[in-house]
Design a protein around this motif. Structure first.
Motif, PDB file in Angstrom:
ATOM      1  N   LYS A 164       1.106  -1.357  -0.077  1.00  0.00           N
ATOM      2  CA  LYS A 164      -0.048   0.018   0.013  1.00  0.00           C
ATOM      3  C   LYS A 164       0.651   1.386  -0.567  1.00  0.00           C
ATOM      4  CE  LYS A 164      -4.017  -1.849   2.619  1.00  0.00           C
ATOM      5  NZ  LYS A 164      -4.824  -2.098   3.496  1.00  0.00           N
ATOM      6  N   ARG A 167       0.991   3.754  -3.043  1.00  0.00           N
ATOM      7  CA  ARG A 167      -0.486   4.957  -3.490  1.00  0.00           C
ATOM      8  C   ARG A 167       0.277   6.452  -3.162  1.00  0.00           C
ATOM      9  NH1 ARG A 167      -5.228   1.463  -0.403  1.00  0.00           N
ATOM     10  NH2 ARG A 167      -5.369   0.089  -2.164  1.00  0.00           N
ATOM     11  N   ASP A 171       1.523   9.551  -5.453  1.00  0.00           N
ATOM     12  CA  ASP A 171       1.174  10.760  -4.409  1.00  0.00           C
ATOM     13  C   ASP A 171       1.789  12.175  -4.996  1.00  0.00           C
ATOM     14  OD1 ASP A 171      -1.641  10.194  -3.487  1.00  0.00           O
ATOM     15  OD2 ASP A 171      -1.232   9.692  -1.368  1.00  0.00           O
ATOM     16  N   ALA A 209      -3.375   3.270  -8.325  1.00  0.00           N
ATOM     17  CA  ALA A 209      -3.544   3.152  -7.059  1.00  0.00           C
ATOM     18  C   ALA A 209      -4.320   2.258  -6.016  1.00  0.00           C
ATOM     19  CB  ALA A 209      -3.312   4.712  -6.663  1.00  0.00           C
ATOM     20  N   THR A 210      -6.121   1.919  -6.770  1.00  0.00           N
ATOM     21  CA  THR A 210      -6.346   1.025  -6.345  1.00  0.00           C
ATOM     22  C   THR A 210      -5.963  -0.112  -5.921  1.00  0.00           C
ATOM     23  OG1 THR A 210      -8.746   3.166  -6.689  1.00  0.00           O
ATOM     24  CG2 THR A 210      -9.595   1.188  -5.919  1.00  0.00           C
TER      25      THR A 210
END
Length: 459
Positions: A164, A167, A171, A209-210
């Motif tokens: 994760k 992500r 950003d 990203a999801t």
């Protein structure tokens, strides 16, 4: 001489015996006739006949897609710049795209890039030919690489699925995008409007990203980013070899680092039956590089020394070497049978033509891939695209069970298509852990013995 002695020169027991004659005058077989031995050679088809039988019917072979002419650059004063969005939501939308000028534009750009590096190794591009825009692209990718290295993954879980922290990395890329675009010297009168489109394609070049995955669709977005720069008159045709042999290898290095760092899952992977879990264009461009090579044959990808020696010069060998390094077993025939099968081709010309067909049929021609394609002002959709989704009738349960295309709502509220009953599906269905992650986890635990791949017991 006794009457029972055969005449001189007669073969004993091997000559033809006189036939016995019945009372009717017809010859009759002897008491123990010898069984007849079939002539097996007569039954075996001749080689040329076998080949003729295996040939497909006339006209069934798909011709190699030709390279369309590069369309003229647009008049930027007439372009309606907008944030790129998805417009291929139904099979009808996809058909409209395949018949649209944008389809021709994308095919023309990719194929001209491929042709620009025919018979050229990476070292053929000299530093003196690098334009300011190409150098800016290299600098942008270098900075993004530094962002990745400064954002280490969360190693507490030991999971083989996507990390994760990816992500957070994305950003950071988004926050630095205005700076990246400032390096490109965009046309001042269109800089703000063009930035909307360029930033969107750039953000979608590094994965989702999801779902924390990456695939050939994201790779295509990077080339749409480059295509936008061309349409802004920043990448003329003489820069094409530099894009393929300098910028693209730098992008591949970045994505390999991102994949190894965050264990990105393969987007729409077909497992070992796909060409590659993540990339496609290294094989198209790489085959073009080797089109008329003097001694490197398609079989050379099975030779470790060839991969080590020629990987730095040729994208095809470089990608195969990376694929080998990310697997937990040794041998293309076990972990990448499609690459193994392709290596049996007689020439690079055959492979290059096949890669063109795959790009047209398996990338642009597949709805589950193209439903994520983004359209803006520089790369426009037709007016009808995206408007038919709401008009589609609801499918019955029987149609769904029979594997019809079904429209779903994804986590971002966008309608998209899953194709049921086709392998594992082509987009966001079952989570697929990457073989890359499996290999890295085995190395961390020392299972692979100093980085050596394990051999199949019967290999």
């Amino acid at each position: 001489m006794s009457s029972s002695t055969p005449p001189a020169g007669a073969a004993v027991g091997t000559g033809p015996q006189p036939e016995s004659t019945s009372t009717s005058g017809k010859p009759s077989p002897g008491p123990n006739p010898a069984p007849s031995i079939p002539n097996l050679l007569a039954r075996k088809p001749k080689l040329d006949e076998a080949r003729r039988r295996r040939q497909p019917e006339s006209g069934s072979l798909q011709p190699v897609p030709e390279t369309p002419p590069l369309p003229p650059l647009p008049d930027l004063s007439t372009v309606k710049f907008q944030t790129p969005t998805r417009r291929i939501l139904t099979p009808q939308d996809h058909k409209l795209f395949l018949a649209s000028p944008t389809y021709t534009l994308v095919v023309s750009f990719i194929f001209h890039l491929s042709e620009s590096v025919t018979d050229k190794p990476i070292s053929s591009v000299s530093a003196s030919t690098v334009t300011p825009t190409v150098q800016a692209l290299l600098d942008i990718l270098t900075e993004i690489e530094e962002l990745c290295r400064s954002t280490p993954p969360d190693d507490t879980t030991g999971s083989r699925f996507g990390n994760k922290t990816f992500r957070t990395f994305l950003d950071k890329v988004k926050s630095r995008t205005p700076h990246f675009l400032s390096l490109l010297n965009l046309p001042p009168q269109h800089a703000n409007d063009a930035s909307l489109e360029l930033s969107t394609y750039l953000h979608h070049s590094f994965g989702n990203a999801t779902r924390i995955d990456y695939g050939s669709g994201h790779e295509l977005n990077f080339f749409l980013f480059l295509l936008c720069l061309r349409l802004l008159s920043l990448l003329p045709e003489p820069t094409f070899p530099s894009l393929v042999l300098l910028v693209f290898p730098k992008y591949l290095e970045l994505m390999r680092l991102v994949q190894l760092t965050y264990y990105l899952e393969p987007a729409g992977s077909h497992g070992v039956w796909g060409l590659d879990d993540y990339q496609f264009l290294p094989f198209l461009f790489g085959a073009s590089q080797l089109l008329h090579h003097d001694f490197l044959t398609p079989k050379s990808i099975h030779q470790t020394l060839s991969l080590e020696q020629f990987g730095p010069e040729y994208l095809y060998h470089n990608q195969v070497a990376f694929v080998n390094s990310t697997k937990t077993v040794q041998g293309l025939r076990w972990h990448s049978p499609m690459l193994d099968d392709i290596s049996a081709a007689k020439s690079w010309t055959k492979i290059e033509g096949g890669m063109r067909k795959m790009f047209v049929n398996e990338v642009l021609g597949k709805l589950p891939v193209m439903q994520h394609f983004l359209f803006g002002g520089l790369i426009p959709a037709t007016e009808e695209m995206g408007k038919l989704a709401e008009e589609q009738p609801e499918l019955t349960e029987e149609e769904i069970e029979n594997g019809k295309l079904v429209i779903f709502d994804d986590t971002e509220g966008k309608r998209h298509v899953h194709q049921q009953a086709v392998g594992w599906g082509d987009c966001c269905g079952i989570k697929v852990p990457s073989s890359l992650a499996a290999a890295e986890e085995m190395r961390k635990r020392g299972v692979m013995g100093g980085g050596q791949l394990r051999r199949i017991p019967f290999d």
